[in-house]
Design a protein around this motif. Structure first.
Motif, short mmCIF file in Angstrom:
data_model
loop_
_atom_site.label_atom_id
_atom_site.label_comp_id
_atom_site.label_asym_id
_atom_site.label_seq_id
_atom_site.Cartn_x
_atom_site.Cartn_y
_atom_site.Cartn_z
N ASP A 1 0.84 -1.18 0.00
CA ASP A 1 0.00 0.00 0.00
C ASP A 1 0.89 1.25 0.00
OD1 ASP A 1 0.84 0.44 2.62
OD2 ASP A 1 -1.03 -0.21 3.52
N GLU B 1 -10.04 -2.15 5.94
CA GLU B 1 -9.14 -1.29 5.17
C GLU B 1 -7.87 -2.03 4.74
OE1 GLU B 1 -7.79 -1.19 9.36
OE2 GLU B 1 -9.74 -1.11 8.43
N ARG C 1 -5.22 -3.89 2.78
CA ARG C 1 -4.95 -4.02 1.35
C ARG C 1 -4.83 -5.48 1.00
NH1 ARG C 1 -5.83 0.31 -1.62
NH2 ARG C 1 -4.48 -0.52 -3.20
N ALA D 1 -8.34 -2.07 -1.01
CA ALA D 1 -8.80 -2.35 0.34
C ALA D 1 -9.87 -3.44 0.28
CB ALA D 1 -9.37 -1.09 0.99
#
Length: 151
Positions: free
Chosen positions: A6, A51, A53, A100
Protein backbone atom coordinates in the motif's frame (compact mmCIF):
# COMPACT_ATOMS: atom_id res chain seq x y z
CA UNK A 1 4.05 -7.77 -8.73
CA UNK A 2 2.41 -4.41 -8.97
CA UNK A 3 0.12 -3.52 -6.15
CA UNK A 4 1.66 -5.76 -3.48
CA UNK A 5 2.20 -2.84 -1.09
CA UNK A 6 0.00 0.00 0.00
CA UNK A 7 1.04 3.66 0.00
CA UNK A 8 2.71 3.29 3.38
CA UNK A 9 4.86 0.49 1.99
CA UNK A 10 3.09 -2.17 4.07
CA UNK A 11 2.73 -5.51 2.33
CA UNK A 12 -0.74 -6.35 1.04
CA UNK A 13 -2.37 -9.64 1.97
CA UNK A 14 -2.20 -11.92 -1.04
CA UNK A 15 -5.34 -13.79 -2.07
CA UNK A 16 -6.37 -15.71 -5.14
CA UNK A 17 -9.14 -13.82 -6.93
CA UNK A 18 -11.66 -16.63 -6.55
CA UNK A 19 -11.07 -16.68 -2.79
CA UNK A 20 -12.91 -13.36 -2.68
CA UNK A 21 -16.03 -15.32 -3.68
CA UNK A 22 -15.23 -18.17 -1.29
CA UNK A 23 -15.05 -15.68 1.56
CA UNK A 24 -18.69 -14.73 1.08
CA UNK A 25 -20.00 -18.10 2.15
CA UNK A 26 -17.35 -19.50 4.44
CA UNK A 27 -18.97 -21.16 7.45
CA UNK A 28 -16.05 -22.95 9.08
CA UNK A 29 -16.06 -25.94 6.76
CA UNK A 30 -12.92 -26.90 4.94
CA UNK A 31 -10.71 -29.61 3.65
CA UNK A 32 -9.35 -30.19 7.15
CA UNK A 33 -9.69 -28.57 10.59
CA UNK A 34 -6.34 -26.81 10.04
CA UNK A 35 -7.45 -25.45 6.68
CA UNK A 36 -10.74 -24.18 8.13
CA UNK A 37 -8.97 -22.56 11.09
CA UNK A 38 -6.50 -20.81 8.77
CA UNK A 39 -9.24 -19.51 6.51
CA UNK A 40 -11.29 -18.35 9.52
CA UNK A 41 -8.27 -16.44 10.84
CA UNK A 42 -7.59 -14.76 7.49
CA UNK A 43 -11.22 -13.80 6.98
CA UNK A 44 -11.48 -12.62 10.58
CA UNK A 45 -8.57 -10.27 9.98
CA UNK A 46 -10.26 -8.88 6.87
CA UNK A 47 -13.65 -8.55 8.56
CA UNK A 48 -12.12 -6.77 11.57
CA UNK A 49 -9.87 -4.51 9.46
CA UNK A 50 -11.71 -3.90 6.16
CA UNK A 51 -9.14 -1.29 5.17
CA UNK A 52 -6.55 -4.08 4.79
CA UNK A 53 -4.95 -4.02 1.35
CA UNK A 54 -5.44 -7.23 -0.59
CA UNK A 55 -3.47 -8.10 -3.72
CA UNK A 56 -5.34 -10.49 -6.02
CA UNK A 57 -2.76 -12.98 -7.22
CA UNK A 58 -3.56 -15.89 -9.56
CA UNK A 59 -1.33 -18.31 -7.68
CA UNK A 60 -1.34 -20.15 -4.34
CA UNK A 61 -1.90 -17.74 -1.45
CA UNK A 62 -2.18 -17.73 2.34
CA UNK A 63 -5.38 -19.76 2.21
CA UNK A 64 -3.81 -22.39 -0.07
CA UNK A 65 -0.83 -22.65 2.27
CA UNK A 66 -2.96 -24.62 4.74
CA UNK A 67 -4.28 -27.11 2.18
CA UNK A 68 -3.86 -30.62 3.64
CA UNK A 69 -0.77 -32.39 2.32
CA UNK A 70 -2.60 -35.72 2.24
CA UNK A 71 -5.24 -34.51 -0.24
CA UNK A 72 -4.92 -33.74 -3.93
CA UNK A 73 -4.54 -29.98 -4.24
CA UNK A 74 -6.61 -28.17 -6.87
CA UNK A 75 -4.42 -25.04 -6.85
CA UNK A 76 -2.74 -25.91 -10.15
CA UNK A 77 -5.87 -27.00 -11.97
CA UNK A 78 -6.78 -25.08 -15.10
CA UNK A 79 -10.39 -24.71 -13.90
CA UNK A 80 -9.14 -22.82 -10.82
CA UNK A 81 -6.83 -20.64 -12.92
CA UNK A 82 -9.72 -19.87 -15.28
CA UNK A 83 -11.94 -18.99 -12.30
CA UNK A 84 -9.25 -16.56 -11.11
CA UNK A 85 -9.06 -14.94 -14.57
CA UNK A 86 -12.84 -14.57 -14.75
CA UNK A 87 -13.06 -12.99 -11.30
CA UNK A 88 -10.29 -10.51 -12.12
CA UNK A 89 -11.96 -9.58 -15.40
CA UNK A 90 -15.35 -9.08 -13.74
CA UNK A 91 -13.75 -6.86 -11.10
CA UNK A 92 -11.88 -4.88 -13.77
CA UNK A 93 -8.53 -5.66 -12.14
CA UNK A 94 -5.15 -6.95 -13.28
CA UNK A 95 -3.21 -9.82 -11.67
CA UNK A 96 -1.41 -8.55 -8.57
CA UNK A 97 -3.44 -5.35 -8.32
CA UNK A 98 -4.50 -4.48 -4.79
CA UNK A 99 -7.36 -2.66 -3.13
CA UNK A 100 -8.80 -2.35 0.34
CA UNK A 101 -10.85 -5.38 1.34
CA UNK A 102 -14.00 -3.25 1.70
CA UNK A 103 -13.51 -1.96 -1.85
CA UNK A 104 -13.09 -5.48 -3.20
CA UNK A 105 -16.36 -6.45 -1.55
CA UNK A 106 -18.09 -3.45 -3.14
CA UNK A 107 -16.71 -4.40 -6.54
CA UNK A 108 -17.84 -8.00 -6.06
CA UNK A 109 -21.35 -6.84 -5.10
CA UNK A 110 -21.57 -4.90 -8.37
CA UNK A 111 -19.86 -7.51 -10.57
CA UNK A 112 -21.57 -10.73 -9.50
CA UNK A 113 -25.10 -11.99 -8.99
CA UNK A 114 -25.83 -15.27 -7.16
CA UNK A 115 -26.57 -17.19 -10.41
CA UNK A 116 -23.05 -16.29 -11.65
CA UNK A 117 -21.59 -18.59 -9.02
CA UNK A 118 -23.28 -21.61 -10.61
CA UNK A 119 -21.20 -20.98 -13.72
CA UNK A 120 -17.97 -19.63 -12.20
CA UNK A 121 -17.79 -22.17 -9.40
CA UNK A 122 -19.39 -25.18 -11.10
CA UNK A 123 -16.59 -27.55 -10.02
CA UNK A 124 -16.41 -26.32 -6.40
CA UNK A 125 -17.45 -28.98 -3.87
CA UNK A 126 -18.96 -26.31 -1.60
CA UNK A 127 -21.24 -24.77 -4.26
CA UNK A 128 -24.19 -27.15 -3.67
CA UNK A 129 -24.39 -26.00 -0.04
CA UNK A 130 -25.55 -22.58 -1.26
CA UNK A 131 -23.52 -20.64 1.31
CA UNK A 132 -21.66 -18.50 -1.20
CA UNK A 133 -24.87 -17.60 -3.02
CA UNK A 134 -26.41 -16.58 0.33
CA UNK A 135 -23.33 -14.54 1.17
CA UNK A 136 -23.40 -12.79 -2.19
CA UNK A 137 -27.10 -12.02 -1.79
CA UNK A 138 -26.38 -10.47 1.62
CA UNK A 139 -23.43 -8.52 0.23
CA UNK A 140 -25.50 -7.17 -2.67
CA UNK A 141 -28.17 -6.09 -0.23
CA UNK A 142 -25.63 -4.22 1.89
CA UNK A 143 -22.52 -3.45 -0.21
CA UNK A 144 -19.45 -3.07 1.95
CA UNK A 145 -21.22 -4.54 5.00
CA UNK A 146 -18.51 -7.14 5.53
CA UNK A 147 -19.36 -10.15 3.43
CA UNK A 148 -17.86 -12.67 5.81
CA UNK A 149 -19.42 -14.39 8.76
CA UNK A 150 -17.89 -15.77 11.86
CA UNK A 151 -17.85 -19.56 11.62
Amino acid sequence: MSGDADRSGAAAMRLRPHHLLCSLGFRGLGYSPGFAANMAAILGTLRDAPETRVALVPEPDSICAAFPADQPCHCGEEAVAERDRQVLAALGMAPGESAAWRDLLRRAARAFAPPDLGVLCATCPWLPLGYCQEGLEALRGRPGAGGTRRP
